[in-house]
Write an enzyme that holds these catalytic residues in place. Structure first.
Site, PDB file in Angstrom:
ATOM      1  N   HIS A  50      43.487  35.824  45.866  1.00 63.54           N
ATOM      2  CA  HIS A  50      42.111  36.296  45.895  1.00 63.54           C
ATOM      3  C   HIS A  50      41.154  35.117  45.742  1.00 63.54           C
ATOM      4  O   HIS A  50      41.572  34.006  45.449  1.00 63.54           O
ATOM      5  CB  HIS A  50      41.857  37.327  44.783  1.00 63.54           C
ATOM      6  CG  HIS A  50      41.998  36.765  43.403  1.00 63.54           C
ATOM      7  ND1 HIS A  50      43.199  36.771  42.731  1.00 63.54           N
ATOM      8  CD2 HIS A  50      41.110  36.155  42.579  1.00 63.54           C
ATOM      9  CE1 HIS A  50      43.033  36.206  41.541  1.00 63.54           C
ATOM     10  NE2 HIS A  50      41.774  35.808  41.421  1.00 63.54           N
ATOM     11  N   ALA A  51      39.878  35.403  45.932  1.00 61.86           N
ATOM     12  CA  ALA A  51      38.795  34.453  45.672  1.00 61.86           C
ATOM     13  C   ALA A  51      37.787  35.157  44.773  1.00 61.86           C
ATOM     14  O   ALA A  51      37.847  36.373  44.583  1.00 61.86           O
ATOM     15  CB  ALA A  51      38.137  34.018  46.981  1.00 61.86           C
TER      16      ALA A  51
END
Length: 116
Positions: A50-51
């Site tokens: 994820h970011a």
């Protein structure tokens, strides 16, 4: 400002072992709101994936090793994190994926925000 960078933290070895020190305003420049650590991963484990829209993260490998792949949409880099005096700072909007954990790996994260 770079999307990510490796920083060398202070290391002081002697006959009793090493002390490694990371300091606010020297090694990283954000207030820490959350500290977490990962343990018990297998070689097949994937973490991250994820970011974050708004997050600065100071990452250390305290034991063992793992790989982290970073991607900001323009640049990709794979970094081998090992138990040494190097830390990784990852900033906003960077995809991160951690893989290839050794059985004894311990990853420590200091974050600028609390997230779920």
């Amino acid at each position: 400002m770079n999307s990510w960078n490796i920083v060398e933290i202070s290391s002081f070895p002697d006959d009793r072992g090493n002390i490694n020190i990371a300091e606010f305003d020297k090694d990283f420049n954000f207030d820490v709101k959350r500290i977490y650590y990962l343990t018990g991963m297998s070689e097949e484990t994937k973490r991250g994936e994820h970011a974050h829209l708004e997050l600065n993260q100071f990452m250390l490998c305290l034991a063992g090793s793992f790989d982290i792949e970073l991607d900001n949409g323009f640049k990709k880099q794979k970094i081998k994190m090992t138990n040494n005096s190097k830390a990784l700072i990852v900033r906003d909007l960077v995809w991160r994926e951690m893989t290839n954990f050794t059985p004894n790996a311990v990853m420590l994260g200091l974050n600028s925000a609390i997230f779920i």
